[in-house]
Design a protein around this motif. Sequence first.
Motif, mmCIF file in Angstrom:
data_model
loop_
_atom_site.group_PDB
_atom_site.id
_atom_site.type_symbol
_atom_site.label_atom_id
_atom_site.label_comp_id
_atom_site.label_asym_id
_atom_site.label_seq_id
_atom_site.Cartn_x
_atom_site.Cartn_y
_atom_site.Cartn_z
ATOM 1 N N SER A 210 0.830 -1.204 0.000
ATOM 2 C CA SER A 210 0.000 0.000 0.000
ATOM 3 C C SER A 210 0.865 1.254 0.000
ATOM 4 O O SER A 210 0.509 2.270 -0.605
ATOM 5 N N LYS A 211 2.011 1.185 0.697
ATOM 6 C CA LYS A 211 2.915 2.333 0.736
ATOM 7 C C LYS A 211 3.483 2.626 -0.652
ATOM 8 O O LYS A 211 3.628 3.785 -1.035
ATOM 9 N N ILE A 212 3.776 1.566 -1.384
ATOM 10 C CA ILE A 212 4.288 1.733 -2.746
ATOM 11 C C ILE A 212 3.247 2.450 -3.602
ATOM 12 O O ILE A 212 3.558 3.404 -4.326
ATOM 13 N N CYS A 213 2.019 2.002 -3.483
ATOM 14 C CA CYS A 213 0.918 2.587 -4.248
ATOM 15 C C CYS A 213 0.753 4.068 -3.912
ATOM 16 O O CYS A 213 0.623 4.907 -4.811
ATOM 17 N N GLU A 214 0.783 4.418 -2.622
ATOM 18 C CA GLU A 214 0.593 5.804 -2.185
ATOM 19 C C GLU A 214 1.713 6.713 -2.691
ATOM 20 O O GLU A 214 1.460 7.828 -3.145
ATOM 21 N N VAL A 215 2.955 6.230 -2.609
ATOM 22 C CA VAL A 215 4.097 7.039 -3.034
ATOM 23 C C VAL A 215 4.060 7.280 -4.542
ATOM 24 O O VAL A 215 4.248 8.414 -5.017
ATOM 25 N N LEU A 216 3.816 6.239 -5.321
ATOM 26 C CA LEU A 216 3.772 6.386 -6.770
ATOM 27 C C LEU A 216 2.625 7.301 -7.202
ATOM 28 O O LEU A 216 2.774 8.111 -8.121
ATOM 29 N N GLU A 217 1.484 7.191 -6.537
ATOM 30 C CA GLU A 217 0.343 8.056 -6.856
ATOM 31 C C GLU A 217 0.662 9.515 -6.544
ATOM 32 O O GLU A 217 0.284 10.415 -7.296
ATOM 33 N N TYR A 218 1.365 9.746 -5.439
ATOM 34 C CA TYR A 218 1.690 11.114 -5.037
ATOM 35 C C TYR A 218 2.542 11.813 -6.095
ATOM 36 O O TYR A 218 2.390 13.020 -6.334
#
Length: 396
Positions: A210-218
């Motif tokens: 989930s952290k990977i997803c949040e960082v890439l989206e940001y």
Amino acid sequence: PEGLQKQLDGLFTFCSRFQMIVNQLKTKIMIYGNASTDQPSFEFNSSKLEIVNEYKYLGVVLNSTKCVRGDKFKVMTEYITDKSTKAIFMVYKKCKSIGRVSPKLSLQLYDSYVDPVLNYACEIWCKSKMVANIERVQLRYLKYMLGVKDSTCTPAVLGETGRFPVYIQQRIKLIKYWHRIVTSQPSCLVRKAYNVLSMLTRGGFQTWASKICEVLEYYGLEDYWIDETKVFECKNFITTFIRQVKDMFITEWERDIHNFPVLRSYVHFKSNFEMEEYLCNIRDYSLRKTMSRFRLSSHNLQIEIGRHLKPKQLLHERLCKQCNLNVIESEEHFLLYCPYYHDERVVLFTKILSCDDAILSEEGLAFPRLLKSKDDIITFSVSKYIKKCFKKREQS
């Protein structure tokens, strides 16, 4: 509980057969989820095992959680902050016998002794957002290096030293590790484990993925999360990501230094996010500290003192008490116009004009030009003038 006890019994049988010994001092039980009122007990080789809420494994502190969305690394930030703070004091202790080292060497010591501790295994435990406790470690070190007050504005401290926040470094490490996983062989055990986490994340659960997803989206790179095959197609993905991360931070930093009232003077002479040359050129610590405090508004001029009065003094009321011009005692007034420092200013201008006769030619640009100058003689002369005038001001 019955299943875990059965596994422990099976482990004991296996170890007995092959003459292996389990270190029971390091063997602990950690319970995840809501435990029943009667806490179960577990035994290994007829000895009761201790039930704990925290356990350090390979330098990473894990803690039990009550729910599936709980943070298993909640205490890790406190642990890593404490360890890195001790590393900083170790650096101070080693440097004590030789006195203050240059900022360049000071940052090299930080990168060698403190940063590895602060970012140890951060690919696993770091948050997708900034953590204040962790950021405070680097900021304290930088402020001590510059010799400025603890209350000095953070964007100015980072801009003056050209250092990115810790969370920026951790995000880069996190995505580098993720890139290594997704580009590994499908048969790799770590890749298989990640596939499960990815599937759970897409199903709405909070996991490491989930952290990977949040960082890439940001950073506007969510396409690489949605379709991981694009990672293989992009040969320079990591370079692209690092550039995007740093560019976005610098854009935010430029906005921040314009939004902080305390940095109203700083924005006139600071435009690039990089370490200032005077930090390396001025070898005398007292002069370097004086220059840093003046530039970062970490001083005792009325424009700064008025901010801390209760009630807060209005800007137009923060007048210079050293002269009768009835104007605000700002950095520009102190450096160029206050008649109280006339004699010192004559000496300063004589030295400056011998190096660059055009630097004072335009009145409105003299202040930023003096503080932006990369000429060693001008920088040294300005810092010496500021120190002498502050001393005179204190004695008045």
